[in-house]
Design a protein around this motif. Structure first.
Motif, PDB file in Angstrom:
ATOM      1  N   PRO A   1       0.816  -1.226   0.000  1.00 31.68           N
ATOM      2  CA  PRO A   1       0.000   0.000   0.000  1.00 31.68           C
ATOM      3  C   PRO A   1       0.845   1.270   0.000  1.00 31.68           C
ATOM      4  CG  PRO A   1       0.007  -1.024   2.174  1.00 31.68           C
ATOM      5  CD  PRO A   1       0.680  -1.992   1.249  1.00 31.68           C
ATOM      6  N   PHE A   2       0.233   2.380  -0.355  1.00 33.94           N
ATOM      7  CA  PHE A   2       0.909   3.669  -0.279  1.00 33.94           C
ATOM      8  C   PHE A   2       1.365   3.925   1.155  1.00 33.94           C
ATOM      9  CE2 PHE A   2      -1.919   4.556  -3.985  1.00 33.94           C
ATOM     10  CZ  PHE A   2      -0.906   4.773  -4.909  1.00 33.94           C
ATOM     11  N   GLY A   3       2.505   4.619   1.281  1.00 37.32           N
ATOM     12  CA  GLY A   3       3.037   4.905   2.609  1.00 37.32           C
ATOM     13  C   GLY A   3       2.050   5.635   3.498  1.00 37.32           C
ATOM     14  N   SER A   4       1.241   6.526   2.907  1.00 35.16           N
ATOM     15  CA  SER A   4       0.268   7.286   3.694  1.00 35.16           C
ATOM     16  C   SER A   4      -0.844   6.394   4.249  1.00 35.16           C
ATOM     17  CB  SER A   4      -0.342   8.402   2.846  1.00 35.16           C
ATOM     18  OG  SER A   4      -0.972   7.857   1.693  1.00 35.16           O
ATOM     19  N   ASP A   5      -1.022   5.219   3.638  1.00 33.08           N
ATOM     20  CA  ASP A   5      -2.061   4.297   4.102  1.00 33.08           C
ATOM     21  C   ASP A   5      -1.565   3.341   5.173  1.00 33.08           C
ATOM     22  OD1 ASP A   5      -4.003   5.327   2.418  1.00 33.08           O
ATOM     23  OD2 ASP A   5      -3.504   3.952   0.780  1.00 33.08           O
ATOM     24  N   ILE A   6      -0.251   3.363   5.425  1.00 30.79           N
ATOM     25  CA  ILE A   6       0.295   2.407   6.384  1.00 30.79           C
ATOM     26  C   ILE A   6       1.315   3.106   7.296  1.00 30.79           C
ATOM     27  CG2 ILE A   6       2.187   1.574   4.918  1.00 30.79           C
ATOM     28  CD1 ILE A   6      -0.225  -0.650   6.900  1.00 30.79           C
ATOM     29  N   LYS A   7       1.033   4.373   7.618  1.00 27.37           N
ATOM     30  CA  LYS A   7       1.946   5.163   8.434  1.00 27.37           C
ATOM     31  C   LYS A   7       1.917   4.717   9.896  1.00 27.37           C
ATOM     32  CE  LYS A   7      -1.649   8.714   8.493  1.00 27.37           C
ATOM     33  NZ  LYS A   7      -2.012  10.064   8.041  1.00 27.37           N
ATOM     34  N   LYS A   8       2.935   5.119  10.639  1.00 23.55           N
ATOM     35  CA  LYS A   8       3.126   4.646  12.011  1.00 23.55           C
ATOM     36  C   LYS A   8       1.961   4.998  12.927  1.00 23.55           C
ATOM     37  CE  LYS A   8       8.178   4.483  12.114  1.00 23.55           C
ATOM     38  NZ  LYS A   8       9.390   4.972  12.805  1.00 23.55           N
ATOM     39  N   SER A   9       1.284   6.099  12.660  1.00 24.29           N
ATOM     40  CA  SER A   9       0.174   6.497  13.540  1.00 24.29           C
ATOM     41  C   SER A   9      -0.967   5.487  13.515  1.00 24.29           C
ATOM     42  CB  SER A   9      -0.344   7.882  13.132  1.00 24.29           C
ATOM     43  OG  SER A   9      -0.823   7.863  11.789  1.00 24.29           O
ATOM     44  N   LEU A  10      -0.980   4.616  12.522  1.00 23.98           N
ATOM     45  CA  LEU A  10      -2.034   3.602  12.414  1.00 23.98           C
ATOM     46  C   LEU A  10      -1.686   2.325  13.163  1.00 23.98           C
ATOM     47  CD1 LEU A  10      -2.714   4.060   8.601  1.00 23.98           C
ATOM     48  CD2 LEU A  10      -4.336   4.607  10.428  1.00 23.98           C
ATOM     49  N   PHE A  11      -0.436   2.204  13.611  1.00 25.70           N
ATOM     50  CA  PHE A  11      -0.010   0.962  14.231  1.00 25.70           C
ATOM     51  C   PHE A  11      -0.510   0.862  15.673  1.00 25.70           C
ATOM     52  CE2 PHE A  11       3.874   1.167  11.268  1.00 25.70           C
ATOM     53  CZ  PHE A  11       3.117   0.650  10.232  1.00 25.70           C
ATOM     54  N   VAL A  12      -0.794  -0.372  16.071  1.00 25.98           N
ATOM     55  CA  VAL A  12      -1.312  -0.641  17.418  1.00 25.98           C
ATOM     56  C   VAL A  12      -0.513  -1.793  18.021  1.00 25.98           C
ATOM     57  CG1 VAL A  12      -3.642   0.133  16.833  1.00 25.98           C
ATOM     58  CG2 VAL A  12      -3.030  -2.279  16.524  1.00 25.98           C
ATOM     59  N   PRO A  13      -0.579  -1.953  19.342  1.00 23.75           N
ATOM     60  CA  PRO A  13       0.094  -3.109  19.955  1.00 23.75           C
ATOM     61  C   PRO A  13      -0.518  -4.427  19.476  1.00 23.75           C
ATOM     62  CG  PRO A  13      -0.474  -1.454  21.606  1.00 23.75           C
ATOM     63  CD  PRO A  13      -1.177  -1.055  20.340  1.00 23.75           C
ATOM     64  N   LYS A  14       0.288  -5.444  19.452  1.00 26.01           N
ATOM     65  CA  LYS A  14      -0.190  -6.767  19.067  1.00 26.01           C
ATOM     66  C   LYS A  14      -1.308  -7.215  19.996  1.00 26.01           C
ATOM     67  CE  LYS A  14       1.421 -11.556  18.589  1.00 26.01           C
ATOM     68  NZ  LYS A  14       2.600 -12.457  18.671  1.00 26.01           N
ATOM     69  N   GLY A  15      -2.376  -7.745  19.415  1.00 23.83           N
ATOM     70  CA  GLY A  15      -3.507  -8.194  20.217  1.00 23.83           C
ATOM     71  C   GLY A  15      -4.185  -9.389  19.589  1.00 23.83           C
ATOM     72  N   LYS A  16      -5.289  -9.787  20.157  1.00 15.49           N
ATOM     73  CA  LYS A  16      -5.993 -10.988  19.709  1.00 15.49           C
ATOM     74  C   LYS A  16      -6.494 -10.853  18.283  1.00 15.49           C
ATOM     75  CE  LYS A  16      -9.735 -14.117  21.060  1.00 15.49           C
ATOM     76  NZ  LYS A  16     -10.832 -14.386  22.022  1.00 15.49           N
ATOM     77  N   ASN A  17      -6.953  -9.679  17.892  1.00 10.80           N
ATOM     78  CA  ASN A  17      -7.552  -9.509  16.560  1.00 10.80           C
ATOM     79  C   ASN A  17      -6.770  -8.546  15.669  1.00 10.80           C
ATOM     80  OD1 ASN A  17      -9.850 -11.191  17.119  1.00 10.80           O
ATOM     81  ND2 ASN A  17     -10.651  -9.529  18.391  1.00 10.80           N
ATOM     82  N   THR A  18      -5.476  -8.395  15.943  1.00 10.85           N
ATOM     83  CA  THR A  18      -4.660  -7.502  15.122  1.00 10.85           C
ATOM     84  C   THR A  18      -4.062  -8.258  13.936  1.00 10.85           C
ATOM     85  OG1 THR A  18      -2.791  -7.920  16.601  1.00 10.85           O
ATOM     86  CG2 THR A  18      -4.061  -5.909  16.976  1.00 10.85           C
ATOM     87  N   TYR A  19      -3.584  -7.473  12.947  1.00  9.05           N
ATOM     88  CA  TYR A  19      -2.944  -8.041  11.766  1.00  9.05           C
ATOM     89  C   TYR A  19      -1.524  -7.484  11.659  1.00  9.05           C
ATOM     90  CZ  TYR A  19      -7.274 -10.112  10.094  1.00  9.05           C
ATOM     91  OH  TYR A  19      -8.414 -10.884   9.977  1.00  9.05           O
ATOM     92  N   LYS A  20      -0.583  -8.375  11.411  1.00  5.59           N
ATOM     93  CA  LYS A  20       0.824  -7.967  11.338  1.00  5.59           C
ATOM     94  C   LYS A  20       1.123  -7.270  10.014  1.00  5.59           C
ATOM     95  CE  LYS A  20       5.518  -9.649  12.046  1.00  5.59           C
ATOM     96  NZ  LYS A  20       6.343 -10.719  12.614  1.00  5.59           N
ATOM     97  N   VAL A  21       2.030  -6.282  10.064  1.00  9.98           N
ATOM     98  CA  VAL A  21       2.513  -5.620   8.856  1.00  9.98           C
ATOM     99  C   VAL A  21       3.907  -6.192   8.558  1.00  9.98           C
ATOM    100  CG1 VAL A  21       3.131  -3.433   7.766  1.00  9.98           C
ATOM    101  CG2 VAL A  21       1.223  -3.523   9.394  1.00  9.98           C
ATOM    102  N   TYR A  22       3.986  -7.007   7.519  1.00  5.24           N
ATOM    103  CA  TYR A  22       5.261  -7.631   7.160  1.00  5.24           C
ATOM    104  C   TYR A  22       6.116  -6.640   6.380  1.00  5.24           C
ATOM    105  CZ  TYR A  22       3.451 -12.011   8.868  1.00  5.24           C
ATOM    106  OH  TYR A  22       2.947 -12.994   9.687  1.00  5.24           O
ATOM    107  N   GLU A  23       7.365  -6.504   6.816  1.00  5.79           N
ATOM    108  CA  GLU A  23       8.269  -5.510   6.244  1.00  5.79           C
ATOM    109  C   GLU A  23       9.496  -6.178   5.636  1.00  5.79           C
ATOM    110  OE1 GLU A  23      10.176  -3.188   9.472  1.00  5.79           O
ATOM    111  OE2 GLU A  23       8.874  -4.345  10.794  1.00  5.79           O
ATOM    112  N   GLN A  24      10.410  -5.364   5.111  1.00  8.27           N
ATOM    113  CA  GLN A  24      11.576  -5.883   4.406  1.00  8.27           C
ATOM    114  C   GLN A  24      12.451  -6.783   5.272  1.00  8.27           C
ATOM    115  OE1 GLN A  24      12.607  -1.830   3.121  1.00  8.27           O
ATOM    116  NE2 GLN A  24      13.194  -2.749   1.176  1.00  8.27           N
ATOM    117  N   GLY A  25      12.513  -6.495   6.562  1.00 11.48           N
ATOM    118  CA  GLY A  25      13.348  -7.295   7.446  1.00 11.48           C
ATOM    119  C   GLY A  25      12.989  -8.769   7.435  1.00 11.48           C
ATOM    120  N   VAL A  26      11.715  -9.080   7.179  1.00 11.87           N
ATOM    121  CA  VAL A  26      11.283 -10.476   7.074  1.00 11.87           C
ATOM    122  C   VAL A  26      12.026 -11.160   5.938  1.00 11.87           C
ATOM    123  CG1 VAL A  26       9.319 -11.979   6.510  1.00 11.87           C
ATOM    124  CG2 VAL A  26       9.012 -10.056   8.074  1.00 11.87           C
ATOM    125  N   VAL A  27      12.151 -10.458   4.817  1.00 14.10           N
ATOM    126  CA  VAL A  27      12.821 -11.015   3.636  1.00 14.10           C
ATOM    127  C   VAL A  27      14.325 -11.044   3.840  1.00 14.10           C
ATOM    128  CG1 VAL A  27      13.135 -10.787   1.141  1.00 14.10           C
ATOM    129  CG2 VAL A  27      10.949 -10.149   2.188  1.00 14.10           C
TER     130      VAL A  27
END
Length: 416
Positions: free
Chosen positions: A20-46
């Motif tokens: 997605p566009f960077g503006s759609d996945i900016k840090k202000s949208l991130f939340v702590p890991k929880g029961k119903n959260t979804y992980k954002v996979y980044e370059q470090g995974v690769v």
């Protein structure tokens, strides 16, 4: 060989999609890991071939509202589309539900036309090297538009031959992996010896007995607030090492034709002990000497390797020089925890500078004990180097075979 387009070997809908566009996945949208959260996979995974890397999450609501198109499934192929370009990782069967971020490309193959393992090798041979003209420089422009890659004409053999090719190359990769595993076990044994000698203070005394167990004299060190052996000090790392911070050469000097000196950009080049040779520079700026400890000073800080020979180092690496190479390497391994604070949770932008590096605190033993340690581990360290030598030969064999197999200059004899 069948002529087709790249778009023909991926699934029809979203077979190749950028995050997605960077503006759609900016840090202000991130939340702590929880029961119903979804992980954002980044370059470090690769880069790290580790699906557990990173700690960014979005809410289930935001995922369903805007991000579901970018979800990852088992078997998806993730490719880095910025930074160090064209690195590849196949998602395993088990992982946290999530999406790719803006720096990744997700590919889903049409497996009725291409074998997934074959694609891995074909990608490196043709797409990465020929179409994208990626030559090892991590600061070149982004990948071509996906539309260009999709319309690229390709030639691939039938599925049966694809699997035969993949099997040959996989066998070489498995041997390399097994050598790495043995080398890593040897390294862990040496780490245990290092810890026993220099942190539990059970190095051999003048009677060849364990110092602390044998009643060796200790004193209270105010700085560390522990007892350490008489004659030992607590110093800055700069008291024993010289530091060379890397500096990337000009992009037009970086090549894969072995023109110039071996070039390492950063952690993505690191192996178990020695880096993988991926590129060269005809106009090197900063050097590391054979035996120097190579420290990743960016994204993430603290990864370690050793220079196999004199090489050019990019801005992602610092070279640490000390006359006792093994001691320095295991000292830095033991002190990696000091770099944790420079790797902010879930980010790839941590870094450390020269002055901060040189000011790291270490326990400094007398030189005669360091010499004994070098003698103790020399045989095992030589074995680790031998495994690396073998892996270099295997990698060269793979590079030699790859174009021959892809161009059918080497064929398979049917079994009678």
């Amino acid at each position: 060989m069948s002529k087709m387009y790249f778009k023909d070997i991926i699934v029809a809908k979203d077979g190749m999609i950028k995050g997605p566009f960077g503006s759609d996945i900016k840090k202000s949208l991130f939340v702590p890991k929880g029961k119903n959260t979804y992980k954002v996979y980044e370059q470090g995974v690769v880069y790290n071939s580790d699906v557990n890397y990173g700690n960014y999450y979005i809410t289930e609501q935001y995922y369903h509202e805007k991000m579901e198109r970018f979800k990852v499934k088992a078997g998806d192929i993730l490719i880095t589309g910025a930074g160090t370009l064209g690195e590849l990782f196949i998602m395993p069967q088990s992982f946290e539900p999530g999406i790719i971020n803006q720096a990744l490309i997700r590919i889903r193959l049409n497996e009725s036309k291409i074998d997934k393992q074959f694609f891995k090798y074909y990608f490196f041979y043709y797409i990465k090297t020929i179409v994208c003209n990626i030559n090892g420089d991590s600061v070149i422009p982004n990948l071509p538009p996906l539309s260009v890659i999709k319309e690229t004409e390709i030639n691939i053999p039938d599925l049966i031959e694809q699997r035969k090719i993949a099997n040959i190359l996989n066998n070489i990769d498995e041997k390399i992996s097994n050598n790495d595993k043995i080398a890593l076990k040897l390294e862990k044994i040496i780490c245990s010896i290092f810890n026993f000698w220099f942190y539990q203070f059970q190095f051999p005394d003048s009677s060849n007995l364990s110092y602390k167990y044998n009643g060796g004299k200790m004193y209270w060190n105010e700085e560390l607030e522990i007892n350490i052996p008489i004659g030992w000090t607590v110093d800055n790392l700069s008291s024993i090492i010289n530091v060379t911070m890397g500096s990337s050469p000009k992009g037009d000097s970086i090549n894969v034709e072995k023109n110039g000196i071996i070039f390492y950009q950063g952690k993505t080049d690191f192996g178990v002990r020695y880096p993988y040779i991926r590129a060269y520079s005809s106009k090197p700026v900063r050097y590391a000497e054979a035996g120097d400890v190579l420290l990743s000073v960016r994204a993430p800080v603290g990864a370690l390797n050793c220079a196999y020979s004199k090489c050019c180092i990019g801005r992602g690496i610092a070279a640490l020089n000390y006359k006792y190479h093994s001691y320095l390497y295991y000292l830095m391994l033991e002190n990696r925890f000091q770099f944790d604070k420079y790797n902010k949770e879930g980010t790839t932008f941590g870094s450390i500078n020269r002055d901060t590096l040189k000011s790291l605190k270490i326990i400094n033993p007398p030189e005669n004990i360091i010499k004994k340690f070098e003698e103790k581990v020399e045989g095992m360290d030589n074995q680790i180097r031998n495994y690396y030598d073998e892996n270099l030969c295997l990698e060269e064999t793979k590079k030699f075979l790859l174009p021959l197999l892809m161009n059918r200059k080497v064929t398979f004899k049917d079994q009678q």
